[in-house]
Design a protein around this motif. Structure first.
Motif, short mmCIF file in Angstrom:
data_model
loop_
_atom_site.label_atom_id
_atom_site.label_comp_id
_atom_site.label_asym_id
_atom_site.label_seq_id
_atom_site.Cartn_x
_atom_site.Cartn_y
_atom_site.Cartn_z
N PHE A 20 2.55 6.03 -21.74
CA PHE A 20 1.73 5.29 -20.78
C PHE A 20 2.42 4.01 -20.33
N GLY A 21 3.34 3.49 -21.12
CA GLY A 21 4.14 2.38 -20.63
C GLY A 21 4.96 2.76 -19.42
N TRP A 22 5.65 3.91 -19.51
CA TRP A 22 6.42 4.40 -18.35
C TRP A 22 5.49 4.81 -17.21
N TRP A 23 4.33 5.36 -17.54
CA TRP A 23 3.35 5.77 -16.53
C TRP A 23 2.88 4.55 -15.73
N ASN A 24 2.60 3.46 -16.43
CA ASN A 24 2.18 2.25 -15.75
C ASN A 24 3.34 1.57 -15.03
N PHE A 25 4.55 1.74 -15.56
CA PHE A 25 5.73 1.29 -14.83
C PHE A 25 5.77 1.94 -13.44
N ALA A 26 5.52 3.25 -13.40
CA ALA A 26 5.50 3.95 -12.11
C ALA A 26 4.37 3.45 -11.21
N THR A 27 3.20 3.19 -11.82
CA THR A 27 2.08 2.67 -11.03
C THR A 27 2.43 1.34 -10.39
N LYS A 28 3.01 0.43 -11.16
CA LYS A 28 3.35 -0.89 -10.64
C LYS A 28 4.48 -0.79 -9.62
N LEU A 29 5.42 0.14 -9.85
CA LEU A 29 6.50 0.33 -8.88
C LEU A 29 5.93 0.81 -7.55
N ASN A 30 4.93 1.69 -7.61
CA ASN A 30 4.26 2.13 -6.38
C ASN A 30 3.72 0.93 -5.60
N LEU A 31 2.99 0.08 -6.30
CA LEU A 31 2.36 -1.07 -5.66
C LEU A 31 3.40 -2.07 -5.17
N ALA A 32 4.47 -2.24 -5.95
CA ALA A 32 5.53 -3.15 -5.54
C ALA A 32 6.20 -2.68 -4.27
N LEU A 33 6.51 -1.39 -4.20
CA LEU A 33 7.16 -0.85 -3.01
C LEU A 33 6.23 -0.90 -1.81
N ALA A 34 4.94 -0.63 -2.05
CA ALA A 34 3.98 -0.65 -0.94
C ALA A 34 3.88 -2.03 -0.31
N ALA A 35 3.72 -3.06 -1.14
CA ALA A 35 3.57 -4.42 -0.61
C ALA A 35 4.91 -5.02 -0.24
N GLY A 36 5.92 -4.78 -1.08
CA GLY A 36 7.20 -5.44 -0.87
C GLY A 36 8.01 -4.85 0.26
N LEU A 37 7.74 -3.61 0.63
CA LEU A 37 8.47 -2.98 1.72
C LEU A 37 7.61 -2.86 2.99
N ALA A 38 6.35 -2.44 2.84
CA ALA A 38 5.52 -2.21 4.01
C ALA A 38 5.27 -3.50 4.80
N LEU A 39 4.95 -4.59 4.10
CA LEU A 39 4.64 -5.83 4.81
C LEU A 39 5.86 -6.41 5.54
N PRO A 40 7.03 -6.54 4.90
CA PRO A 40 8.20 -7.03 5.65
C PRO A 40 8.63 -6.11 6.79
N LEU A 41 8.56 -4.78 6.57
CA LEU A 41 8.95 -3.86 7.64
C LEU A 41 7.99 -3.94 8.82
N LEU A 42 6.71 -4.13 8.53
CA LEU A 42 5.75 -4.33 9.62
C LEU A 42 6.08 -5.60 10.40
N ALA A 43 6.42 -6.65 9.68
CA ALA A 43 6.80 -7.90 10.35
C ALA A 43 8.03 -7.70 11.22
N LEU A 44 9.02 -6.95 10.72
CA LEU A 44 10.22 -6.68 11.51
C LEU A 44 9.90 -5.84 12.74
N ALA A 45 8.90 -4.97 12.63
CA ALA A 45 8.51 -4.13 13.76
C ALA A 45 7.67 -4.88 14.79
N GLY A 46 7.39 -6.15 14.53
CA GLY A 46 6.67 -6.96 15.50
C GLY A 46 5.20 -7.13 15.23
#
Length: 420
Positions: A350-376
């Protein structure tokens, strides 16, 4: 190592109640926080996304180590795990309060404050959630019982999300913080009185942190969970922007959208558990993915004023969410049992399972928001290009990722089992 008696409703309530405050804190952190900091404090989306990405990546990295700590504590006694849970609850409340009541107001200082408060909050959240999940997996049982155990935890978690969606909007951060503290106390007390798992053998503490990653079946399941989780986390991060700018819906409807989504997820759980009894955990999860893809494809066609249609989208995507919440954790518990490692290494898994959960959320916020800003796109945008980028990120990209997750689930887990 099977339970001495069937897992009763009282067992489920005592064990699952802690899921309410854990999910309660998740909605403000993952859905409301980005919108709150952007609109109330004027924090740029790109800078906010970077802070969220860094904090969530730190949180993800420490989860496997938290899992190993839990295995060592389980080998000592369940009371040791409960003691760690009490400490984690205190950290969680303190971090949450500091996050929504920042003393800093200058942009740079505010971002630093938010980052530090997020690290504290995530540390408490991770310690408590890994311990709670591992406890449930150690209770064992067949597929149907494992599904019930997870459904109690996640179903009460959805009650927490519904409560958070009302209190965060209607009562504000002060009421939400007080409610979180009360719910954590009640949840911990119920957990302390819940059914205890079988004792771990002394050798369990020696199991390697990396043990789960050696198992090919776990790696395949983790890949499905990661792809599907990113597909779900991106819309969760962007939903308020979509509602406010694409649909241009009144602010009063926002609690209704969120409430409908999570309520339908809770109501759908008994239906998914009934599906498990007929077609099994993996195929039921595949059906949930298919429903989600169809619903988000429809959402891509909506525009300004389509609030009633989006309410239906929320209801159907919420039903699909019920499968995502109740079934993957039960699949993991079964995998651990099949590998002969129940009562030995749940914390590591479950440590690795939650690692994947947090990675999901990190990629969603850390990539989606900056890419949206770059797209205008920026909050409040109304031009076609900016809204087109928002629709692609909110609707189309999750569909693509869900398709990849469904293909990986079928090819990596369902077809090999069928060909045995």
């Amino acid at each position: 190592m099977t339970p001495q008696a069937p897992f009763s409703s009282m067992d489920g309530l005592r064990y699952g109640l802690l899921g309410l405050p854990l999910a309660f804190v998740a909605l403000p952190l993952y859905v409301i926080l980005p919108n709150h900091y952007a609109r109330e404090f004027g924090v740029p989306l790109a800078a906010l996304g970077a802070v969220l990405l860094a904090a969530r990546l730190f949180d993800a990295v420490i989860d496997p180590w938290i899992g190993r700590l839990n295995d060592r504590l389980f080998a000592r006694s369940p009371a040791s795990v409960l003691g760690l849970g009490a400490l984690a609850a205190l950290l969680l409340v303190a971090g949450f309060a500091l996050l929504f009541f920042p003393l800093a107001r200058q942009p740079g200082a505010l971002l630093a404050w938010a980052g530090a408060a997020l690290v504290l909050t995530y540390a408490g959240y991770s310690m408590l959630s890994v311990a709670h999940q591992s406890w449930g997996a150690r209770l064992g049982g067949d597929e149907a019982q494992r599904g019930r155990i997870v459904a109690w935890r996640e179903g009460l978690g959805l009650a927490g999300v519904l409560l958070a969606s009302v209190l965060s909007v209607a009562g504000g951060p002060a009421v939400a913080t007080a409610a979180l503290a009360v719910a954590l106390i009640a949840g911990w007390l119920a957990w302390a009185r819940s059914r205890q798992p079988s004792p771990s053998p002394p050798a369990a503490a020696a199991f390697s942190l990396w043990l789960p990653l050696v198992r090919p079946k776990f790696r395949r399941l983790l890949a499905v969970f990661l792809l599907n989780g990113i597909a779900s986390a991106i819309p969760a991060t962007l939903v308020l922007f979509y509602v406010q700018d694409r649909l241009q819906a009144p602010a009063a409807l926002q609690p209704a959208f969120l409430g409908c989504y999570f309520l339908c997820a809770a109501l759908a759980m008994p239906l998914w558990l009934a599906a498990v009894r007929r077609i099994g955990l993996a195929r039921s999860w595949l059906c949930g993915m298919a429903l989600s893809i169809a619903v988000f494809a429809w959402a891509a066609l909506l525009g300004a004023g389509d609030s009633a249609s989006f309410l239906a989208v929320c209801a159907l995507s919420g039903a699909a969410l019920g499968a995502d919440l109740a079934l993957p954790g039960a699949l993991l518990a079964g995998l651990i049992a099949d590998a002969g490692e129940r009562g030995r290494a749940e914390g590591a898994y479950f440590g690795w399972w939650n690692f994947a959960t947090k990675l999901n959320l990190a990629l969603a916020a850390g990539l989606a928001l900056p890419l949206l800003a770059l797209a205008g796109y920026s909050p409040g945008a109304r031009d076609g290009g900016a809204l087109g980028a928002l629709v692609f990120a909110y609707c189309v990209l999750p569909c693509v990722l869900k398709l990849l997750a469904a293909a990986t689930l079928y090819l990596g887990l369902i077809r090999p089992e069928r060909n045995r």
